[in-house]
Design a protein around this motif. Sequence first.
Motif, PDB file in Angstrom:
ATOM      1  N   GLY B  64       1.175  -1.155  -0.309  1.00  0.00           N
ATOM      2  CA  GLY B  64      -0.282  -0.147  -0.202  1.00  0.00           C
ATOM      3  C   GLY B  64       0.717   1.220  -0.010  1.00  0.00           C
ATOM      4  O   GLY B  64       0.441   2.064   0.257  1.00  0.00           O
ATOM      5  N   LEU B  65       1.881   1.229  -0.556  1.00  0.00           N
ATOM      6  CA  LEU B  65       3.009   2.705   0.016  1.00  0.00           C
ATOM      7  C   LEU B  65       2.795   3.124  -1.523  1.00  0.00           C
ATOM      8  O   LEU B  65       3.495   4.385  -1.053  1.00  0.00           O
ATOM      9  CB  LEU B  65       4.322   2.081  -0.215  1.00  0.00           C
ATOM     10  N   ASP B  66       1.740   2.738  -1.990  1.00  0.00           N
ATOM     11  CA  ASP B  66       1.679   3.997  -3.589  1.00  0.00           C
ATOM     12  C   ASP B  66       0.458   4.893  -3.524  1.00  0.00           C
ATOM     13  O   ASP B  66       0.649   5.752  -4.021  1.00  0.00           O
ATOM     14  CB  ASP B  66       1.568   2.886  -4.685  1.00  0.00           C
ATOM     15  N   ARG B  67      -0.418   4.246  -1.814  1.00  0.00           N
ATOM     16  CA  ARG B  67      -0.866   5.557  -1.428  1.00  0.00           C
ATOM     17  C   ARG B  67      -0.958   6.267  -1.115  1.00  0.00           C
ATOM     18  O   ARG B  67       0.403   6.096  -0.485  1.00  0.00           O
ATOM     19  CB  ARG B  67      -2.244   4.842  -1.138  1.00  0.00           C
ATOM     20  N   PRO B  68      -1.412   7.574  -0.543  1.00  0.00           N
ATOM     21  CA  PRO B  68      -0.971   8.401   0.343  1.00  0.00           C
ATOM     22  C   PRO B  68      -1.118   8.469   1.793  1.00  0.00           C
ATOM     23  O   PRO B  68      -1.494   7.509   2.217  1.00  0.00           O
ATOM     24  CB  PRO B  68      -2.439  10.247   0.425  1.00  0.00           C
TER      25      PRO B  68
END
Lengths: 325, 330
Positions: B64-68
């Motif tokens: 989930g590192l691509d999310r804000p």
Amino acid sequence: MTDKKDSTAENSPAYTSNEMLLEVENLSVAFRQYNKGLQQMDLKVISSLNAAVKKGEILAIVGSSGSGKSLLAHAILGILPKNATVTGSIKYMGNELTTKDQERLRGQEIVLVPQSVNFLDPLMKVGKQVRTSVRNENPVEAQRRVFERYQLKQSVEGMYPFQLSGGMSRRILVSTAMVSGAKLVIADEPTPGLDPKIVDEALLHFKGLAESGCGVILITHDIETALKVADNIAVFYAGTTVEVAPVADFSGTGQDLRHPYSRALWRALPQNEFIPIEGVQPLPQNLPCGCFFQPRCERATASCAEKQPEAREIRDGMVRCIYAS
Amino acid sequence: MQTKDLISFMIKKSIRIATLLVALCLISFLLIYMSPIDPVQAYIGADMMRVGQEQRARIAEHWGLDRPPLQQFMKWAASVVKGDFGTSMIYRRPVLEVIGKRFASSLVLMGAAWLLSGLLGFILGVLAAMKEGTWVDRLVKWYCLTLASTPTFWVGLLLLIVFAVWLGWFPIGLGVPAGVLAEALTVGQYIKHLILPAITLSIIGVANVALHTRQKLLDVLSSDYVLFARARGEKGIVLFWRHGLRNIAIPAITLQFTSFSELFGGAVLAEQVFSYPGLGQTTVQAGLRGDVPLLLGIVIFSALFVFTGNLIADLIYVLVDPRIRQGGAL
């Protein structure tokens, strides 16, 4: 405490009674201090102080703050700070009081009634604190008896000092003296900030102690309190005794008093003439030469500033004034 | 004090720890988010050459590192509330399990150091105050001030050099001897490995406790009630026992409980020097290798640990000091 300078006071009949409990002569207390870096100096806060108390008698010591009243009490008990040096003579029952005697006698024969509830351990129940003063009998019984006598409920013994009212703590402090079976009670400012009814009650306790044969020294800045119960009144000024007078001499316009300062104190009371005196008591570090009161005295002459007046016996009292009669 | 007061006291404390934890988590999360450590790179480590750009992106997506950042935080917070602290990247085990295991070995170390520093510090402080101005007092003060101005890790290194290298009395590091099977370990071996780190950790605490105790006892000794006690003929041991101990015990004990934070901070350094496998060393590892779930787990845990110490200190005052207990003022 062997340094004797004069023995004028000692020779009078009043001071050689066989009932004499405590005699303080020419007592001086100095504190070693450092001022301006490492320069050491001795600050003399009490000089040539005299007082005496007999069995069954109340001696009131009156003086304004800073006149050396409390220090006298601490000097008698030997609980001055380490940097204090004491000279002069303190005799208890006719014998010179040594440091060793003081350690043995304090709490045993000579006791202190301190001035406020701050002198009680805040974390110890008051009943227990009274019990630690008992010397010759069952502590619990002695404590309960004295509480009953002073109308303190038994529940009070389980209380802590912060829970006491002013009157209660006063009675507890007197209780510590009562249960000890002491012969000499020194009460240091026992009445400030109390309402008149409690003051009278406290004074009655001291009267009772004297009637049971104790000698009582009542240290106070309140001359009216002193007048109510004392037999003799010693007036302190700037670390010395200026006058010791029987209580009866404090009457009228003060005409029977020996020293101008005592007379001024008497006349300054509201119910008398209400006349204040000019100036303030000098601090120990800048005492005037000669008589300490001379700069404020209306009768002062040039010879007053020459040397401190010797203690003289006049009319059953003592005075340090060259013009006294 | 009444039960009602105690309950309201506990409610107030609970609200305080809850708000503290929320703020703490948020700040820690932001700090880690802004730190130069890339969790994916830290995770891959030496295998960097064999993992392509595409695979990295997929790992990042999986975590989930691509999310804000706010979404990331909310997701993590939601699972923490449910009791799931995630999986440690370094140890590949649930975070709680790692913390529990490491804390157990740290607890022995910190407990030993805590008791040692408390007792020794208290005794030294009392001695110094009772003998104020004498050589005893000067010696204790000199000792305390020297130690208080010495970094923990440096003391640890010195002890290692003298007692482990030169004298050879103690092992140089680790929590247990190397190459020994867990079943073959003896209690003696554990203790032998514990002594030097525990001494290192307690040394700083000793100085703190001793100086505080000394000052507090000096205050008590110059109080009116001790003057009165002396006027009643009390002195020396009796005076200390009746009035001194009574009045310095509560502050000394509470001070000792509020020192949990220093204890934890010291453990990080001491464990690092001695390669002692405790929570302190794990904290350093988690930080250096970007193990975000573990690091955040430790942050929450250490906050609770320190808070517990302070809470116990408060409770002791409330329950033991009669002025608070019977005065009913909280």
